[in-house]
Design a protein around this motif. Structure first.
Motif, short mmCIF file in Angstrom:
data_model
loop_
_atom_site.label_atom_id
_atom_site.label_comp_id
_atom_site.label_asym_id
_atom_site.label_seq_id
_atom_site.Cartn_x
_atom_site.Cartn_y
_atom_site.Cartn_z
N ALA A 4 0.83 -1.21 0.00
CA ALA A 4 0.00 0.00 0.00
C ALA A 4 0.86 1.26 0.00
O ALA A 4 0.49 2.26 -0.60
N GLU A 5 2.02 1.20 0.65
CA GLU A 5 2.89 2.37 0.72
C GLU A 5 3.60 2.65 -0.60
O GLU A 5 3.95 3.78 -0.89
N THR A 6 3.83 1.61 -1.40
CA THR A 6 4.61 1.79 -2.63
C THR A 6 3.75 1.93 -3.88
O THR A 6 4.28 2.29 -4.94
N ILE A 7 2.46 1.67 -3.80
CA ILE A 7 1.60 1.73 -4.99
C ILE A 7 1.66 3.09 -5.68
O ILE A 7 1.85 3.17 -6.89
N PRO A 8 1.52 4.22 -4.95
CA PRO A 8 1.61 5.52 -5.64
C PRO A 8 2.95 5.72 -6.35
O PRO A 8 3.01 6.30 -7.43
N ALA A 60 -8.95 2.42 -11.97
CA ALA A 60 -8.00 1.52 -11.31
C ALA A 60 -6.93 2.31 -10.56
O ALA A 60 -6.58 1.97 -9.42
N ILE A 61 -6.42 3.36 -11.19
CA ILE A 61 -5.41 4.19 -10.52
C ILE A 61 -6.00 4.87 -9.28
O ILE A 61 -5.39 4.87 -8.21
N TYR A 62 -7.20 5.42 -9.42
CA TYR A 62 -7.83 6.11 -8.30
C TYR A 62 -8.07 5.15 -7.14
O TYR A 62 -7.80 5.47 -5.98
N LEU A 63 -8.58 3.97 -7.44
CA LEU A 63 -8.89 3.01 -6.37
C LEU A 63 -7.64 2.38 -5.76
O LEU A 63 -7.64 2.03 -4.58
N ALA A 64 -6.59 2.23 -6.54
CA ALA A 64 -5.37 1.59 -6.03
C ALA A 64 -4.50 2.52 -5.21
O ALA A 64 -3.72 2.07 -4.37
N SER A 65 -4.62 3.83 -5.44
CA SER A 65 -3.75 4.78 -4.74
C SER A 65 -4.40 5.21 -3.42
O SER A 65 -5.46 5.81 -3.41
N PRO A 66 -3.75 4.91 -2.32
CA PRO A 66 -4.34 5.22 -1.01
C PRO A 66 -4.16 6.70 -0.63
O PRO A 66 -3.32 7.06 0.18
N TRP A 67 -4.97 7.57 -1.24
CA TRP A 67 -4.82 9.01 -1.02
C TRP A 67 -5.12 9.41 0.42
O TRP A 67 -4.74 10.48 0.86
N GLN A 68 -5.75 8.54 1.18
CA GLN A 68 -6.05 8.86 2.57
C GLN A 68 -4.80 8.94 3.42
O GLN A 68 -4.82 9.47 4.52
N GLN A 69 -3.69 8.41 2.90
CA GLN A 69 -2.43 8.49 3.64
C GLN A 69 -2.00 9.94 3.82
O GLN A 69 -1.26 10.26 4.73
N GLY A 70 -2.45 10.82 2.95
CA GLY A 70 -2.18 12.23 3.10
C GLY A 70 -0.85 12.72 2.55
O GLY A 70 -0.58 13.91 2.61
N ASP A 71 -0.03 11.86 2.01
CA ASP A 71 1.23 12.36 1.46
C ASP A 71 0.98 12.88 0.05
O ASP A 71 0.05 12.49 -0.64
#
Length: 135
Positions: A4-8, A60-71
């Protein structure tokens, strides 16, 4: 395997490679983008299928990227996915108008846009590799 940390970072790497390659392609063969846009505009089926692909890949990009992490990279990649979804919907709904705007926007300044594409690509690749190296 991506976590999850490396997907973006992985998505940024692949988008950066795409952007860099597209820019180098136009700089190497000036006028390629203009010809491609003209060919694209003539084929409604290709415009429609491209819209479907944009919605699918953007989703797919939107759902895979955990934007809630806030970085910032996660948020940027999520925004890219959202813009791709919107672009796909507009292509399906009124592709002729979007292509017309793109042709006017592109104009004769393809070298400038190609250079900008290269810079964006290099920046995304640098950000991705920096992030992947830290983890």
């Amino acid at each position: 395997m991506a976590t999850a940390e490396t997907i973006p970072a992985w998505i940024a790497l692949f988008l950066g490679l795409y952007s860099l390659a597209a820019g180098v392609g136009e700089l190497r063969n000036p006028g390629m983008w203009q010809k491609m846009t003209d060919d694209f505009a003539r084929n409604g089926a290709v415009v429609f299928l491209t819209g479907i692909m944009c919605i699918g890949f953007g989703g797919a990009i939107y759902l895979a990227s955990p934007w809630q992490q806030g970085d910032w990279l996660s948020i940027l990649i999520s925004l890219v996915g959202g813009v791709m979804i919107a672009e796909g919907a507009v292509l399906i709904a009124m592709g002729d108008r979007l292509i017309g705007v793109w042709k006017r926007f592109l104009g004769a300044n393809t070298g400038i846009w190609a250079g900008l594409s290269c810079l964006i690509g290099a920046g995304l690749i640098f950000a991705a590799l920096s992030r992947l190296q830290m983890i």
